[in-house]
Write a protein that holds these residues in place. Structure first.
Motif, mmCIF file in Angstrom:
data_model
loop_
_atom_site.group_PDB
_atom_site.id
_atom_site.type_symbol
_atom_site.label_atom_id
_atom_site.label_comp_id
_atom_site.label_asym_id
_atom_site.label_seq_id
_atom_site.Cartn_x
_atom_site.Cartn_y
_atom_site.Cartn_z
ATOM 1 N N ASN A 7 0.805 -1.226 0.000
ATOM 2 C CA ASN A 7 0.000 0.000 0.000
ATOM 3 C C ASN A 7 0.836 1.274 0.000
ATOM 4 O O ASN A 7 0.288 2.364 -0.103
ATOM 5 N N GLU A 44 -2.090 -8.872 -4.269
ATOM 6 C CA GLU A 44 -2.015 -7.553 -3.619
ATOM 7 C C GLU A 44 -1.395 -6.525 -4.566
ATOM 8 O O GLU A 44 -1.857 -5.382 -4.648
ATOM 9 N N ARG A 48 -3.008 -3.085 -6.162
ATOM 10 C CA ARG A 48 -2.339 -1.785 -6.012
ATOM 11 C C ARG A 48 -2.188 -1.100 -7.368
ATOM 12 O O ARG A 48 -2.461 0.105 -7.499
#
Length: 80
Positions: A7, A44, A48
């Motif tokens: 993140n 993930e 993103r």
């Protein structure tokens, strides 16, 4: 893989690592547990990248100029 939290990555960082993850998975020389971990990390990273692309699309859509080069408001940009 880096230790940078997904993140906090830029689009470029996430894309580069995603390419590395895909490369490792495609080679097929990774143990099952490592493959699962890589797949999860890849998911993930993909999310993103999608988020960062959406942010860029929104910024581009917000920049619309009239014939004089004056910003006129928001108009979505097709193809993004």
């Amino acid at each position: 893989m880096t230790d940078t939290p997904v993140n906090e990555m830029s689009f470029e960082q996430a894309m580069k690592e995603l390419e590395q993850v895909v490369g490792q998975l495609e080679r097929g020389d990774v143990a099952l547990e490592d493959s699962i971990r890589l797949y999860e990390r890849g998911a993930e990273l993909k999310k993103r990248c999608e988020t960062k692309l959406k942010e860029a699309e929104e910024k581009v859509a917000a920049i619309t100029l009239d014939g004089n080069g004056t910003p006129t408001g928001t108009t979505p940009v097709e193809g993004l």
